[in-house]
Design a protein around this motif. Structure first.
Motif, PDB file in Angstrom:
ATOM      1  N   GLU A 128      34.218  -9.306 132.796  1.00 52.27           N
ATOM      2  CA  GLU A 128      33.165 -10.160 133.340  1.00 52.27           C
ATOM      3  C   GLU A 128      32.596 -11.075 132.260  1.00 52.27           C
ATOM      4  N   LEU A 129      32.273 -12.288 132.639  1.00 47.81           N
ATOM      5  CA  LEU A 129      31.596 -13.240 131.754  1.00 47.81           C
ATOM      6  C   LEU A 129      30.150 -12.812 131.563  1.00 47.81           C
ATOM      7  N   VAL A 130      29.699 -12.768 130.302  1.00 43.85           N
ATOM      8  CA  VAL A 130      28.318 -12.397 129.999  1.00 43.85           C
ATOM      9  C   VAL A 130      27.736 -13.401 129.004  1.00 43.85           C
ATOM     10  N   ALA A 131      26.432 -13.346 128.828  1.00 42.92           N
ATOM     11  CA  ALA A 131      25.736 -14.301 127.961  1.00 42.92           C
ATOM     12  C   ALA A 131      26.259 -14.257 126.537  1.00 42.92           C
ATOM     13  N   GLU A 132      26.638 -13.079 126.061  1.00 45.77           N
ATOM     14  CA  GLU A 132      27.111 -12.948 124.686  1.00 45.77           C
ATOM     15  C   GLU A 132      28.387 -13.761 124.453  1.00 45.77           C
ATOM     16  N   ASP A 133      29.149 -14.040 125.516  1.00 47.51           N
ATOM     17  CA  ASP A 133      30.357 -14.854 125.356  1.00 47.51           C
ATOM     18  C   ASP A 133      30.013 -16.276 124.926  1.00 47.51           C
ATOM     19  N   TYR A 134      28.923 -16.817 125.431  1.00 48.57           N
ATOM     20  CA  TYR A 134      28.516 -18.160 125.013  1.00 48.57           C
ATOM     21  C   TYR A 134      27.944 -18.144 123.605  1.00 48.57           C
ATOM     22  N   VAL A 135      27.230 -17.082 123.241  1.00 50.04           N
ATOM     23  CA  VAL A 135      26.747 -16.952 121.859  1.00 50.04           C
ATOM     24  C   VAL A 135      27.940 -16.991 120.908  1.00 50.04           C
ATOM     25  N   TYR A 136      28.943 -16.191 121.208  1.00 50.91           N
ATOM     26  CA  TYR A 136      30.140 -16.140 120.363  1.00 50.91           C
ATOM     27  C   TYR A 136      30.869 -17.480 120.342  1.00 50.91           C
ATOM     28  N   SER A 137      31.025 -18.099 121.501  1.00 50.10           N
ATOM     29  CA  SER A 137      31.777 -19.354 121.590  1.00 50.10           C
ATOM     30  C   SER A 137      31.105 -20.465 120.808  1.00 50.10           C
ATOM     31  N   PHE A 178      33.304 -15.236 108.402  1.00 50.81           N
ATOM     32  CA  PHE A 178      32.092 -15.608 109.144  1.00 50.81           C
ATOM     33  C   PHE A 178      31.553 -14.376 109.870  1.00 50.81           C
ATOM     34  N   ASP A 179      30.262 -14.153 109.771  1.00 52.41           N
ATOM     35  CA  ASP A 179      29.643 -12.953 110.335  1.00 52.41           C
ATOM     36  C   ASP A 179      29.173 -13.222 111.768  1.00 52.41           C
ATOM     37  N   TYR A 180      30.072 -12.971 112.730  1.00 57.09           N
ATOM     38  CA  TYR A 180      29.727 -13.195 114.141  1.00 57.09           C
ATOM     39  C   TYR A 180      28.698 -12.203 114.650  1.00 57.09           C
ATOM     40  N   ASP A 181      28.574 -11.074 113.974  1.00 54.35           N
ATOM     41  CA  ASP A 181      27.637 -10.044 114.438  1.00 54.35           C
ATOM     42  C   ASP A 181      26.215 -10.260 113.920  1.00 54.35           C
ATOM     43  N   ARG A 182      26.056 -11.172 113.008  1.00 56.55           N
ATOM     44  CA  ARG A 182      24.721 -11.427 112.470  1.00 56.55           C
ATOM     45  C   ARG A 182      23.899 -12.206 113.489  1.00 56.55           C
ATOM     46  N   ALA A 183      22.772 -11.649 113.873  1.00 55.61           N
ATOM     47  CA  ALA A 183      21.900 -12.293 114.854  1.00 55.61           C
ATOM     48  C   ALA A 183      21.204 -13.497 114.228  1.00 55.61           C
ATOM     49  N   ILE A 184      21.077 -14.559 115.000  1.00 59.98           N
ATOM     50  CA  ILE A 184      20.320 -15.725 114.547  1.00 59.98           C
ATOM     51  C   ILE A 184      19.286 -16.070 115.610  1.00 59.98           C
ATOM     52  N   GLU A 185      18.233 -16.695 115.175  1.00 58.90           N
ATOM     53  CA  GLU A 185      17.122 -16.986 116.069  1.00 58.90           C
ATOM     54  C   GLU A 185      17.503 -17.945 117.187  1.00 58.90           C
ATOM     55  N   GLY A 186      18.432 -18.873 116.902  1.00 59.29           N
ATOM     56  CA  GLY A 186      18.709 -19.940 117.852  1.00 59.29           C
ATOM     57  C   GLY A 186      19.695 -19.622 118.948  1.00 59.29           C
ATOM     58  N   LEU A 187      20.459 -18.523 118.820  1.00 59.50           N
ATOM     59  CA  LEU A 187      21.444 -18.138 119.837  1.00 59.50           C
ATOM     60  C   LEU A 187      21.292 -16.652 120.117  1.00 59.50           C
ATOM     61  N   ARG A 188      20.757 -16.337 121.301  1.00 57.63           N
ATOM     62  CA  ARG A 188      20.540 -14.924 121.619  1.00 57.63           C
ATOM     63  C   ARG A 188      20.885 -14.647 123.078  1.00 57.63           C
ATOM     64  N   ALA A 189      21.482 -13.486 123.296  1.00 57.90           N
ATOM     65  CA  ALA A 189      21.657 -12.973 124.645  1.00 57.90           C
ATOM     66  C   ALA A 189      20.474 -12.046 124.911  1.00 57.90           C
ATOM     67  N   LEU A 190      19.520 -12.507 125.696  1.00 57.24           N
ATOM     68  CA  LEU A 190      18.319 -11.716 125.959  1.00 57.24           C
ATOM     69  C   LEU A 190      18.655 -10.478 126.780  1.00 57.24           C
ATOM     70  N   ASP A 191      19.622 -10.596 127.637  1.00 60.54           N
ATOM     71  CA  ASP A 191      20.182  -9.462 128.378  1.00 60.54           C
ATOM     72  C   ASP A 191      21.603  -9.847 128.777  1.00 60.54           C
ATOM     73  N   ARG A 192      22.229  -9.071 129.627  1.00 61.44           N
ATOM     74  CA  ARG A 192      23.629  -9.293 129.954  1.00 61.44           C
ATOM     75  C   ARG A 192      23.899 -10.690 130.495  1.00 61.44           C
ATOM     76  N   TYR A 193      22.958 -11.230 131.234  1.00 61.65           N
ATOM     77  CA  TYR A 193      23.197 -12.508 131.915  1.00 61.65           C
ATOM     78  C   TYR A 193      22.224 -13.617 131.499  1.00 61.65           C
ATOM     79  N   LEU A 240      34.696 -18.552 125.653  1.00 60.20           N
ATOM     80  CA  LEU A 240      35.878 -17.821 125.212  1.00 60.20           C
ATOM     81  C   LEU A 240      35.497 -16.353 125.032  1.00 60.20           C
ATOM     82  N   ALA A 241      36.429 -15.468 125.281  1.00 57.36           N
ATOM     83  CA  ALA A 241      36.196 -14.041 125.072  1.00 57.36           C
ATOM     84  C   ALA A 241      36.616 -13.660 123.658  1.00 57.36           C
ATOM     85  N   ARG A 242      35.773 -12.918 122.975  1.00 51.73           N
ATOM     86  CA  ARG A 242      36.062 -12.535 121.594  1.00 51.73           C
ATOM     87  C   ARG A 242      37.348 -11.715 121.497  1.00 51.73           C
TER      88      ARG A 242
END
Length: 604
Positions: free
Chosen positions: A121-130, A169-184, A210-212
């Motif tokens: 399933e497509l989730v918000a984290e996919d756009y963060v990663y992309s 590149f640290d894809y797992d490092r959280a940044i203020e400007g791109l966040r998945a607040l919840d699954r969607y 894109l899917a990681r």
């Protein structure tokens, strides 16, 4: 949001009508055969990983495989952005710095081995990663400059950390400007106001999810393994020869819905015919690569292709006398789709070139004299066979910021003024050989980058005459287009001629070609001007309205004054379709359109 006039107001088209073939015995006999759309690209693709590509042809493919958060109404004019994978339009803070977007649950990626046999399933984290992938130095995205201008909090810093440490590149490092607040729920936070962020978020070609798992599974071969949530998936790829896509069997239910204007007879007819049909309506798309105009034209005439995108200029007089389809073609039921393109062709000068660059009065005068000496009307008449209009700036038709009645020196052809400028600033013929020298008496030869193809040779001949008419000697440096682009990006050129197409409804993106911080990327001329940069940055933060429109005028005037780029034409685009291709309309600001087409019975 304000926009330029509709396409039918910019270009009065002949009323070709909507003539669809009736479905008869041939259709019934072919009922079980897959509906296949066939046409040809004029230039080969490079690959299908959105952050890594920038060419029109690769982006046309990615736009049909991946899905952005938003998309365009297929028939609305002026254009209208609507939710695609998002559940609704974004929630935007009053200062345009925080954008909160809720995704529609139940959207799935196409099946792929990377998912281990499970539906993904497509989730918000996919756009963060992309979005983060554009910042990854290892990806070397030619589109990083586009994302960087959004000003996503923490993203540029994450990129700089990777560059400084030489670590992955640290894809797992959280940044203020791109966040998945919840699954969607996706939240984008910006350093500065960006009132038009919605427009790039509607680009399926670049900013689809894109899917990681897919990226990590295929690694360096990801260009050949695009996996998205869109209506099509890649079925076959023979590089520079054939690209085949097939309907994504797991694509969700999406119905043909659109909002054509009340006075848009063609759009209303299309809506009446297709409203409620499930998309996509074709099963396969086969794209051939045919670089030469003659075989591409003949393949279409022979019925091997359903669509001829951009009728070659050399066939305009034969196929479109007086702007209408020739009687023999009309009798066959061919349809003409004619529009003024949202694009601009231009000459770019290298502002760091020792002969043509610089900001001193004599260098500015030389560039302006060259601009005044380029006979754009002859270019339109002889080379383009009338299929263009003169451009007055870089800002493209159909975008806000474009005004059909705007005029500037950019659109002038005046040999007397050109010669007077050169005389005034010391570019004279001192030895009587007919060619001007530099003010200090040094030789003056303008080197022009060009390509070894038939159309480029026509331009070379015209340019040689234009430059000779004002006493300037020229030398042409030939190389294939990708090689020229590489040299130009490295600053190793003097003059080059190219084109750009607007990918969003905002005209400011075209002005990015003059913005100082984009030097060497979008700004190929390497033009740097504090006044222009200040205008550009102010425009980024202002909502659409009179104040911003006034800044467009100021920016255009600075282009004409300093002449780092000479705008030439806005091209008229002539697409021709077979009678059995139903529903085609040239898209603006996007590349996706295949899902809206249908194929009736082809002749047996």
């Amino acid at each position: 949001m304000t926009h330029a006039p509709r396409r039918r107001d910019l270009l009065k088209l002949s009323a070709a009508g909507l003539a669809w073939p009736a479905l008869g015995t041939a259709a019934a006999s072919a009922a079980d055969a897959p509906k296949t759309l066939r046409y040809a690209f004029r230039v080969a693709e490079t690959g299908f990983d959105p952050p890594q590509v920038s060419d029109l042809y690769s982006l046309t493919i990615t736009a049909h495989i991946f899905e952005a958060l938003y998309g365009y109404d297929y028939l609305a004019e002026p254009v209208k952005i609507k939710p695609l994978t998002a559940a609704a339009l974004p929630e935007v803070s009053a200062d345009y710095k925080t954008w909160t977007i809720r995704l529609r649950p139940g959207i799935f990626f196409a099946e792929d081995e990377a998912f281990g046999g499970r539906r993904r399933e497509l989730v918000a984290e996919d756009y963060v990663y992309s979005f983060k992938r554009f910042a990854d130095p290892k990806v070397k995205s030619p589109q990083w400059n586009v994302v960087d201008e959004w000003g996503v909090l923490g993203l540029a810093e994450l990129r700089r950390a990777a560059l400084a440490s030489q670590k992955p590149f640290d894809y797992d490092r959280a940044i203020e400007g791109l966040r998945a607040l919840d699954r969607y729920t996706l939240q984008i936070r910006l350093a500065k106001p960006r009132p038009r962020l919605l427009e790039p978020l509607a680009r399926c070609d670049l900013f689809g999810a894109l899917a990681r798992e897919v990226v990590e599974r295929y690694g360096s071969d990801i260009m050949a393994h695009p996996v998205g949530t869109g209506p099509f998936r890649l079925a076959q790829w023979r590089r520079s020869s054939l690209i085949t896509l097939e309907k994504n069997p797991g694509f969700r239910e999406m119905l043909y819905e659109a909002e054509p204007a009340a006075g848009d007879a063609e759009g209303q007819a299309l809506l009446a015919r297709f409203k409620g049909r499930r998309l996509p309506m074709v099963d396969r798309v086969e794209v051939s690569i045919i670089e030469e105009d003659q075989p591409r034209w003949l393949s279409f005439l022979n019925g091997e292709h359903d669509l001829l995108e951009r009728l070659p200029n050399d066939y305009v007089d034969i196929a479109l006398p007086h702007g209408k389809l020739a009687p023999n073609l009309a009798k066959r039921g061919l349809q003409l789709h004619r529009t003024l393109g949202a694009e601009c062709t231009f000459t770019t000068f290298n502002m760091e070139d020792p002969l043509l660059g610089g900001y001193t009065p004599e260098r500015v005068a030389l560039r302006r004299a060259i601009g005044l000496g380029l006979d754009v009307d002859r270019e339109i008449g002889q080379i383009r066979h009338g299929q263009a209009i003169r451009a007055q700036s870089l800002v493209a038709p159909h975008t806000n910021g474009y005004r059909p009645d705007y005029r500037s020196e950019m659109g002038d052809y005046d040999l007397a003024r050109a010669r007077a400028l050169l005389d005034l600033y010391g570019y004279r013929d001192r030895d009587g050989d007919g060619w001007r020298e530099q003010p200090d008496g040094a030789p003056l030869v303008v080197e022009i980058a060009t390509q070894p193809d038939a159309q480029s040779r026509q331009y070379d001949e015209l340019w040689q005459r234009n430059f000779a008419a004002v006493g300037l000697k020229t030398r042409f440096k030939q190389a294939k287009w990708p090689e020229q682009l590489k040299a130009v990006r490295a600053g190793k050129f003097s003059v080059w001629y190219l084109a750009d197409t607007a990918n969003v409804p905002d005209g400011q993106l075209m002005l990015q070609r003059l913005y100082g911080p984009q030097s060497g990327s979008r700004n190929l001329s390497r033009f740097r001007n504090a006044a222009f940069d200040a205008i550009y940055e102010r425009m980024q933060q202002l909502p659409d309205g009179p104040e911003r429109e006034a800044l467009f005028i100021e920016a255009k005037r600075l282009q004409a004054v300093w002449m780092p780029v000479k705008s030439h034409v806005h091209r008229i685009l002539n697409d021709v379709s077979q009678p059995w291709l139903i529903g085609y309309r040239r898209p603006l600001f996007r590349y996706e359109f295949w899902q809206y087409l249908d194929i009736a019975a082809r002749p047996q």
